[in-house]
Design a protein around this motif. Structure first.
Motif, short mmCIF file in Angstrom:
data_model
loop_
_atom_site.label_atom_id
_atom_site.label_comp_id
_atom_site.label_asym_id
_atom_site.label_seq_id
_atom_site.Cartn_x
_atom_site.Cartn_y
_atom_site.Cartn_z
N GLY A 76 -15.91 -64.26 8.97
CA GLY A 76 -17.09 -65.46 8.89
C GLY A 76 -17.11 -65.87 10.36
O GLY A 76 -16.40 -65.59 11.47
N VAL A 77 -18.34 -66.49 10.73
CA VAL A 77 -18.71 -67.38 11.77
C VAL A 77 -18.56 -68.74 11.50
O VAL A 77 -19.26 -69.22 10.70
CB VAL A 77 -19.59 -66.52 12.71
CG1 VAL A 77 -20.26 -67.36 13.70
CG2 VAL A 77 -19.58 -65.13 12.90
N ASP A 78 -18.33 -69.62 12.66
CA ASP A 78 -18.57 -71.02 12.51
C ASP A 78 -19.41 -71.51 13.44
O ASP A 78 -18.95 -71.26 14.88
CB ASP A 78 -17.05 -71.40 12.69
CG ASP A 78 -17.16 -73.16 12.33
OD1 ASP A 78 -16.77 -73.67 11.24
OD2 ASP A 78 -17.51 -73.84 13.40
N VAL A 144 -26.52 -68.49 15.41
CA VAL A 144 -26.85 -68.04 13.96
C VAL A 144 -27.75 -66.62 14.05
O VAL A 144 -27.32 -65.87 13.32
CB VAL A 144 -27.62 -69.11 13.16
CG1 VAL A 144 -28.00 -68.83 11.93
CG2 VAL A 144 -26.71 -70.55 13.08
N ALA A 147 -25.40 -63.97 14.76
CA ALA A 147 -24.41 -63.78 13.79
C ALA A 147 -24.72 -62.98 12.53
O ALA A 147 -24.16 -62.22 11.89
CB ALA A 147 -23.69 -65.08 13.32
N LEU A 148 -25.96 -63.37 11.99
CA LEU A 148 -26.90 -62.78 10.94
C LEU A 148 -26.94 -61.29 11.05
O LEU A 148 -27.50 -60.46 10.25
CB LEU A 148 -27.87 -63.67 10.40
CG LEU A 148 -27.40 -64.98 9.87
CD1 LEU A 148 -28.80 -65.61 9.52
CD2 LEU A 148 -26.68 -64.94 8.62
N ILE A 152 -21.25 -60.40 8.48
CA ILE A 152 -20.44 -61.48 8.09
C ILE A 152 -20.53 -61.98 6.66
O ILE A 152 -21.53 -61.46 5.85
CB ILE A 152 -20.86 -62.91 9.18
CG1 ILE A 152 -22.13 -63.36 8.73
CG2 ILE A 152 -20.53 -62.44 10.51
CD1 ILE A 152 -22.42 -64.81 9.39
N LEU A 155 -21.17 -68.12 6.89
CA LEU A 155 -21.52 -68.88 8.00
C LEU A 155 -21.18 -70.48 7.75
O LEU A 155 -21.47 -71.16 6.74
CB LEU A 155 -23.00 -68.70 8.21
CG LEU A 155 -23.51 -69.69 9.23
CD1 LEU A 155 -23.09 -69.02 10.64
CD2 LEU A 155 -25.17 -69.67 9.41
N SER A 157 -20.40 -74.37 9.00
CA SER A 157 -21.12 -75.37 10.02
C SER A 157 -20.12 -76.56 9.86
O SER A 157 -20.02 -77.04 9.00
CB SER A 157 -22.47 -75.77 9.39
OG SER A 157 -23.12 -76.87 10.12
N ALA A 170 -29.46 -67.72 5.92
CA ALA A 170 -28.05 -67.09 5.61
C ALA A 170 -28.12 -66.63 4.17
O ALA A 170 -27.83 -65.52 3.94
CB ALA A 170 -27.13 -68.29 5.93
N VAL A 175 -25.36 -64.17 2.94
CA VAL A 175 -24.35 -64.80 3.37
C VAL A 175 -24.07 -66.03 3.09
O VAL A 175 -25.00 -66.78 2.70
CB VAL A 175 -24.57 -64.94 4.98
CG1 VAL A 175 -23.41 -65.71 5.60
CG2 VAL A 175 -24.57 -63.47 5.48
N VAL A 177 -22.93 -70.01 2.55
CA VAL A 177 -22.68 -71.11 3.73
C VAL A 177 -21.52 -72.15 3.23
O VAL A 177 -21.48 -72.49 2.24
CB VAL A 177 -24.22 -71.84 3.68
CG1 VAL A 177 -24.26 -72.98 4.66
CG2 VAL A 177 -25.34 -70.84 3.99
#
Lengths: 381, 381
Positions: A76-78, A144, A147-148, A152, A155, A157, A170, A175, A177
């Motif tokens: 994932g990405v934060d 974002v 990342a998308l 991933i 996502l 936050s 997302a 993806v 959230v």
């Protein structure tokens, strides 16, 4: 350096969150270091890369690297998209920086320079580089988008839910959230804003935290968001017993951060690492001295100076970090070292040894299983 | 008012602490109210009476009442014998009060009077009654002597271990000694000082607390004191999921306090009760404004005033309470009510309903068992 053992032979740990993401263990690992992210995902957990410090171009490179090293496992990405910050209405990123720079009071600049001089930190020779980072809508949105474009699975936050259109985007990419929440009311609001997974984070956590402890917070959040929302327990979780406690409180998994600062793969600054390894659980403090919002850090001469009588007080996010951005690398390489601090949670007291990330995952699971077995002995009599 | 249901039909919850005390559930209930103590012990837990507010004569009457109403079940007594306080060397209790009274600055008295006037609290018409309470060696020792004449099963000591001779005296009477600890180092020292049972209390607890959370603290203490010492988890525990978490963290039982303030049997002041029922977990604060040492309270105009710019600061224990002792009953019965505060932990957010004490015990056990069952589903896959 320990030898990285084989995965533990444990009973399955299967929750809604392992099923949803197709991972082996409900362990999420937040890290700013791509090596850690890939290592945890490969070991059966789920690494989540903190995008905060990267430009969109850098983030693209980091994610490309992860894609090549994660062995097809999910990650994932934060991003940080705070609902409230100074300058939300001040135009694009470049314009914003210029305007905010002009708003930093001379008193604050002077206090900082005096503090650095007192501790023998070398003077500034180059102009501050990136000072805004990814914690405005203006700077997080391009992250974002990058990342998308990568495969991933999550996502996340921090500091509130992402804007509705970001959550929708997302979801269009398939993806999930996630949103960090430090109280039940915020958690409910996030679910209404389209967040799928609530990361309920207690005050003992590193980085931005509220003031309610994990023990009290998790059942409150689980009850507040209802049965359809997945909740991860965060804050104070770094050992298997704490993972068991998090799940006992009603969470579907755990979200960890601090413990990845002292793994082999981490890129933690050289002067910070020994401090982290030596610190006890009493050596942290919630402070506004880094980002302008309360976040937990090592208690050092830095955090103390900003709380002292001489302190001019804190600037609002993102101005506090803009003020100090140039000083941080200088502190990291020069001076008496007393100002070297780092965001970390109270679990730092258990981080006494450098190990491979996979080993940390396996240790978590082994102690978790022991804890569950003990509970069964207790309860069956 | 709920009907008090029959005991839950649950699997046994058997730990070293239930075996040692011959109780059904490893739930300890700290309360200043004898009715609560007797009710919890009768329901299968173990009530522990806080002796702090009683003269030796009053304590004798309270314990006699408990002996008559506890149905032969075990119960305990909690005294406060701080290792450090102002006046430890100032003679007997009477002498001590006189000398300490003279040491309270006029500035503090004036600040208090102004604060009371601002909030419409009636002026003092009688001289302050008991102001020293049982939190000095001089005043706690007679309480210990009284307590040991009763069939108590546990003598607990807040704010550090009891003096060695007190622990020895308790052991001679066949009474186990408990000690509250808020960090691993203190816990180890207490075991060395003859304490049998460590009550490891996280920062989210009501009353005197440290700053490390229960989630982080319990495994640290369990590991620090070694396998032979029983550990109870305290702080943030008021529901079955939290009890399960406490045991998952390695504790042998749980120590609860706040949740007994809102049971039928409690004698909580009339103006404080609605505030407790309405408060959320975010409405508490650690403050020195009551005893001089950091303790968690409802966040009110009282705690805020003592933190404000006008505040003269706090006096050391026991002088801060001596200063305010006469004001507390006046605040409880007159004025705008904004100064009414009360020691309570973050679990206050879950205390929304008045129930019989036995019902609270049974609810704890029912939710505990649900939590263990859920963990087994997760772990067996």
């Amino acid at each position: 350096m320990q030898f990285c053992s084989d995965p533990p032979r444990v009973e399955t740990v299967r929750t809604r969150v392992t099923e949803q993401f197709g991972i082996e263990y409900p362990i999420f690992a937040f890290s700013h270091c791509r090596d850690v992210v890939a290592a945890v995902s490969r070991a059966g957990g789920m690494g989540v890369l903190g995008a905060l410090y990267f430009t969109p171009e850098e983030l693209e490179l980091e994610l490309k690297w992860i894609d090549e090293h994660v062995g097809g496992k999910p990650y994932g990405v934060d991003v940080v998209m705070p609902a409230k910050y100074e300058g939300a209405d001040l135009g694009d990123a470049e314009e914003l920086v210029g305007k905010l720079q002009g708003m930093i009071p001379a008193e604050h600049r002077q206090f900082l320079e005096n503090l650095l001089e007192e501790h023998g930190v070398e003077p500034s020779t180059e102009s501050a580089g990136r000072v805004l980072l990814g914690w405005t809508d203006q700077t997080a949105r391009p992250q974002v988008e990058i990342a998308l474009k990568h495969p991933i699975a999550l996502l996340a936050s921090a500091l509130g839910p992402p804007p509705a259109d970001v959550a929708e985007l997302a979801h269009q990419h398939g993806v999930k959230v996630g949103g960090l929440a430090s109280n039940a009311r915020h958690a409910r609001k996030q679910v209404e804003a389209g967040v799928d997974i609530i990361i309920a984070q207690g005050t003992e956590a590193g980085g931005h935290t509220g003031d309610v402890s994990t023990m009290v917070l998790i059942p409150e959040v689980v009850d507040a968001v209802g049965e359809d929302t997945i909740v991860l327990a965060a804050g104070g979780i770094g050992r298997g017993r704490q993972m068991a406690a998090g799940l006992a409180l009603g969470a579907d998994g755990v979200w960890t951060g601090s413990i990845w600062l002292t793994v082999d793969e981490a890129d933690t600054p050289e002067r910070a690492l020994p401090k982290l390894l030596a610190a006890t659980s009493r050596d942290t403090v919630r402070s506004r001295a880094w980002t302008g919002k309360p976040a937990r850090f090592l208690k050092t001469a830095w955090t103390e100076a900003w709380e002292s009588e001489k302190s001019p007080g804190y600037l609002p996010m993102p101005m506090q970090f803009m003020l100090i951005a140039d000083a941080l690398p200088r502190i990291a390489r020069s001076g008496d070292g007393e100002l070297v601090t780092f965001p970390v949670g109270q679990i730092v007291g258990s981080m006494n040894q450098v190990k491979p990330a996979a080993q940390v995952v396996y240790d978590l699971i082994e102690e978790y299983v022991e804890s569950i077995e003990r509970l069964n002995t207790i309860t069956e009599g």
